[in-house]
Write an enzyme that holds these catalytic residues in place. Structure first.
Site, PDB file in Angstrom:
ATOM      1  CD  GLN A   1      43.048  40.661  31.746  1.00  0.00           C
ATOM      2  OE1 GLN A   1      42.813  39.992  30.586  1.00  0.00           O
ATOM      3  NE2 GLN A   1      41.884  40.500  32.643  1.00  0.00           N
TER       4      GLN A   1
ATOM      5  CE  LYS B   1      41.164  37.869  35.681  1.00  0.00           C
ATOM      6  NZ  LYS B   1      39.725  38.276  35.549  1.00  0.00           N
TER       7      LYS B   1
END
Length: 424
Positions: A217, A240
């Site tokens: 993240q 991601k």
């Protein structure tokens, strides 16, 4: 154009999927924390490889194979450079989960005596400790649970405060002379808080433990220099960070990768094989058995070139503005409880509970208005349990997210309780 000089409308135009309507509404995509959308440049790079150069790498001597191998290794150099690393320290994986399992199982193989003298220093003994945090994604928890079960090591965890920040005083007491691994997230996938990586790495190294970082993240949202953060190992996931599915990276300090015995075995990672034994290549190829994710690696390289062109400091500044707009707006909605509402460095990711309405019902109402968010426990059940919940709603932005996207989301959330006739 916002105050950082970043033009999200121009960026948004690069993402074909975002031009569609969902349920009769313009799509507002706020689920980048689960998977990012892909710009046209990434799609073109992968398709162009498949159309023009598709061949097995590190195998054939014909022209296409040589060109494919060159592109594949150029992709490794590009992606390694994006995280501040040398190409020899980047292992291709099929995702961050595989990377973490690779590390845990390789340490288990060292404990079983595989790898010889070079690996002996990684072996765990009964009573040795593996320390994680209460904020882990399951991918950075379950592999360590399994390793502890196989070796007799003890798994311990660093708690989080009510505001979502890590309890660093508790960490200083938990990390001790028996600690062999300290694994933690750069950014929690539920809380959005940027953790103090260098401080935690120093804590690990002070007792001779490995510092293992989950950067899933952070890699799409922050300038990232893994060697400068002084972690020993780190993982990130391509899908991601605007890249394809089925590709990820494991960064490791050179001496750590050289000490790790292999996890998966087979073709592509060997030098000599007899019917009785095998000798293995040096890292990173030692950890890349079987068919490599070639087109995916080339697509991921295109994704990091795209991010580099935007400028990661500008990306982070843009997303910090979105994060403030998200949190400030949600605080104005009756019944909203933000998880991890600390004033800290953050990415544009927020999770919340709406009093009187289940997270899945919130998600359905938002989806009916074209707003895509994540609902559930986000593969972080222990953290939700810490906050007394089984599920939450998570909104997570990306480079293409605009202030209008955030406002549409906030308007939709503001109407949920009245839709279900829930009142204070």
């Amino acid at each position: 154009m916002d105050s950082a000089g970043f033009d999200p409308e121009r960026v948004r135009a690069d993402f074909p999927l975002l031009s569609q309507e969902v349920n009769g509404h313009p799509l507002v995509y706020l689920d980048a924390g689960a998977t990012s959308q892909k710009p046209q440049q990434v799609l073109d790079a992968e398709i162009d490889f498949l159309l023009r150069t598709n061949a097995a790498v590190h195998r054939g001597a014909h022209t296409l194979a040589a060109e494919a191998t060159e592109l594949f290794e150029d992709a490794r150099r590009t992606v390694a450079g994006f995280v501040g690393a040398d190409e020899e320290t980047l292992v291709w994986t099929h995702g961050a989960t595989e990377g973490l399992n690779l590390v845990a199982y390789a340490i288990g193989n060292a404990t079983a005596g595989r790898g010889g003298a070079a690996s002996a220093g990684l072996a765990l003994r009964p009573g040795d400790e593996i320390v994680v945090t209460e904020a882990e994604h399951h991918a950075n928890l379950i592999p360590w649970q399994e390793l502890a079960a196989r070796t007799g090591a003890v798994l311990r965890h660093i708690p989080v405060h009510d505001d979502g920040t890590l309890d660093l005083d508790a960490a200083a007491h938990l990390v001790g002379e028996r600690t062999r691994v300290l694994a933690f997230p750069h950014v929690s996938n539920v809380l959005g808080i940027v953790n103090p990586v260098a401080e935690l790495a120093e804590l690990a190294h002070g007792v001779g433990a490995l510092a293992v970082l989950d950067a899933c993240q952070s890699a799409p949202h922050l300038p990232l220099d893994l060697p400068a953060l002084d972690v020993d190992l780190a993982v990130f996931s391509g899908h991601k960070m605007l890249g394809p599915y089925g590709i990820g990276g494991l960064y490791g300090r050179r001496e750590v990768l050289e000490a790790l015995p292999p996890f998966l075995t087979g073709g592509s990672m060997i030098t000599t094989v007899t019917l009785d034994e095998a000798e293995y290549l040096a890292p990173p190829l030692r950890f890349e058995a079987g068919t490599q994710p070639v087109s995916q690696a080339i697509g991921l390289a295109a994704a990091v070139r795209y991010l580099d062109a935007l400028g990661m400091p500008a990306v982070h500044a843009h997303e910090r503005e979105l994060e403030r707009r998200l949190r400030d707006g949600l605080r104005q909605v009756d019944g909203v409880r933000l998880l991890g509402d600390a004033e800290a460095d953050r990415v544009a990711l927020v999770a919340f509970d709406l009093d009187g309405v289940h997270a899945h019902d919130v998600g359905q109402v938002l989806d009916a208005q074209g707003v895509a968010v994540r609902v559930g426990h986000h593969c972080a059940q222990p953290l939700h349990r810490r906050f007394g919940l089984t599920a939450s709603v998570r909104a997570s932005a990306s480079v293409h997210t605009t202030a209008a996207d955030v406002d549409a989301f906030l308007d939709a959330v503001a109407g949920v309780r009245s839709y279900f006739r829930v009142h204070a």
